[in-house]
Design an enzyme around this catalytic site. Sequence first.
Site, PDB file in Angstrom:
ATOM      1  N   LEU A 162       0.848  -1.191   0.000  1.00 24.88           N
ATOM      2  CA  LEU A 162       0.000   0.000   0.000  1.00 24.88           C
ATOM      3  C   LEU A 162       0.883   1.241   0.000  1.00 24.88           C
ATOM      4  CD1 LEU A 162      -2.683  -1.159   2.601  1.00 24.88           C
ATOM      5  CD2 LEU A 162      -2.550  -1.628   0.139  1.00 24.88           C
ATOM      6  N   GLY A 221      -0.852   6.760  -0.365  1.00 19.52           N
ATOM      7  CA  GLY A 221      -1.119   7.953   0.435  1.00 19.52           C
ATOM      8  C   GLY A 221      -0.133   9.077   0.178  1.00 19.52           C
ATOM      9  N   ARG A 240       1.112  14.605   6.831  1.00 16.43           N
ATOM     10  CA  ARG A 240       1.828  14.941   8.059  1.00 16.43           C
ATOM     11  C   ARG A 240       3.335  15.082   7.846  1.00 16.43           C
ATOM     12  NH1 ARG A 240      -0.358  10.635  12.312  1.00 16.43           N
ATOM     13  NH2 ARG A 240      -0.953   9.518  10.417  1.00 16.43           N
ATOM     14  N   GLN A 253      -4.910   3.715  -7.257  1.00 12.84           N
ATOM     15  CA  GLN A 253      -6.027   4.096  -6.395  1.00 12.84           C
ATOM     16  C   GLN A 253      -6.250   5.599  -6.592  1.00 12.84           C
ATOM     17  OE1 GLN A 253      -5.403   3.934  -2.146  1.00 12.84           O
ATOM     18  NE2 GLN A 253      -7.581   3.656  -1.701  1.00 12.84           N
ATOM     19  N   GLY A 289      -9.531   4.587   1.959  1.00 12.83           N
ATOM     20  CA  GLY A 289      -9.252   3.639   3.016  1.00 12.83           C
ATOM     21  C   GLY A 289      -8.423   2.456   2.570  1.00 12.83           C
ATOM     22  N   THR A 290      -7.909   1.707   3.554  1.00 14.09           N
ATOM     23  CA  THR A 290      -6.987   0.610   3.272  1.00 14.09           C
ATOM     24  C   THR A 290      -7.662  -0.555   2.550  1.00 14.09           C
ATOM     25  OG1 THR A 290      -7.384  -0.102   5.553  1.00 14.09           O
ATOM     26  CG2 THR A 290      -5.373   1.146   5.120  1.00 14.09           C
ATOM     27  N   GLY A 341      -4.718  -0.340  18.028  1.00 16.89           N
ATOM     28  CA  GLY A 341      -5.764  -1.343  18.138  1.00 16.89           C
ATOM     29  C   GLY A 341      -5.239  -2.550  18.902  1.00 16.89           C
ATOM     30  N   TYR A 365      45.319  20.502  -8.464  1.00 15.46           N
ATOM     31  CA  TYR A 365      44.038  20.210  -9.106  1.00 15.46           C
ATOM     32  C   TYR A 365      44.317  19.458 -10.394  1.00 15.46           C
ATOM     33  CZ  TYR A 365      39.871  20.686 -11.944  1.00 15.46           C
ATOM     34  OH  TYR A 365      38.798  20.408 -12.740  1.00 15.46           O
ATOM     35  N   ALA A 413      59.743  23.578 -12.380  1.00 15.49           N
ATOM     36  CA  ALA A 413      58.865  24.269 -11.443  1.00 15.49           C
ATOM     37  C   ALA A 413      58.518  25.661 -11.948  1.00 15.49           C
ATOM     38  CB  ALA A 413      59.530  24.353 -10.080  1.00 15.49           C
TER      39      ALA A 413
END
Length: 457
Positions: free
Chosen positions: A9, A12, A16, A73, A78-79, A140, A366, A423
């Site tokens: 799933l 969503g 939040r 979806q 809802g689930t 739950g 570099y 150099a």
Amino acid sequence: MNNRFAVILAAGQGTRMKSKLYKVLHPVCGKPMVQHVIDHVKELKIEEIVTVIGHGAEKVQEVLGDSCEYVLQEQQLGTAHAVMQAEGALVSKKGTTLVICGDTPLIKAETMEALLSLHEDSKAKATILTAHAENPAGYGRVLRNEQGNVEKIVEHKDASAEERAVKEINTGTYCFDNEALFAALKKVSNENAQNEYYLPDVIEILKAEGEIVTAFQTEDFEETLGVNDRVALSQAEQIMKKRINEAHMRNGVTIIDPSSTYIEADVIIGRDSIIQPGSMIKGQSVIGEDCLIGPNTEISSCEIGSGTAIRQSAAYDSQIGSDVQIGPFAHIRPESDIQDEVKIGNFVEIKKAVFGKGSKASHLSYIGDAEVGQNVNIGCGSITVNYDGKKKHLTKIEDDVFIGCNSNLVAPVTIAKGAYVAAGSTITQDVPAEALSVARARQVNKEDYVKKLKFNN
């Protein structure tokens, strides 16, 4: 063994999170949380994975690619409604269906397998993944009968005082007999305050029909964490980070201070390597054996050979050979190929360059858009001048070349095998093999110049 399917799933928006990025795409230890779920499911013997997408559908598909099937979806109702969208893909098939949320990145494959096995062995129509919560407020509760099967799930707000004392909670992950699942889904009602179709209602429907509903309780409450906001995201990061670090240590890697070491999910590290404090190892990095990384080093998507040390430096999207010494304070930019036994010292930057075996740039240089041969010495302060304001150009430095300090190699230019550059030279033309190239103004000393300057002032 039964046929196995999975429904993930991931539809969503995750309001939040307060983010432009869709919730399931937020990374946990470098990987989108829904990708963690997919990867864990793929460790099981699953025949078909169906991901339910909604908000950010195209982005989710872009991230997950062909690792699963997709159903849309369009309205989030809802689930249970989300699972209904998989009907076309799964409805007529016999077997077991795992239903899991895309925002639960911490549930391990071993836990999913234990859930599936219990479900299949007990011949249940549904099995709930549960956990023991010391503070179960808001969850739950799962109530069992004398046989240990599930009697019912009661939401916290609806629970009696006795039921609220139960600490076994519903995590929102389930196994179902696939045919029973889709038959029960047709009976789910949306007669509730939110006018939504809830998946736990399937449990009540199956119970009312006299079917067996069981539950598997995981020993680790933390792995059931659902990520719904940035606070939970940070908690998931910490749990995953600890899990990853412990796995590396058990595989023979020394991590001096795990609390200050960040290693992403797909990183591979060989045994007897040492990770010093403050280090971040990210992306698809592969590190060999007997390496030293850190302290305070960032590595992203690099392949690093054995015996290499990278100290207080940063390296990105590059190949780094064996027995290489890098740092401190070096910067390896993308598309670099640093071969064996190379030394890259302090304040050296390498960008899109090949650096041949045994060559060295010990400090303050570099090297960009370059091909550096073997056994080359690049002196302090030397640079490849690769950009003319419009295009990048290539510098070739062949084997056994010596580049003196503070030399500018203006690309495109080739320094042939065995040549020396004096150099302070600015090289704008190719240098032949074994030649000494001097490209600087002749020194002039003006006697008594300072005395005259002071007199005139």
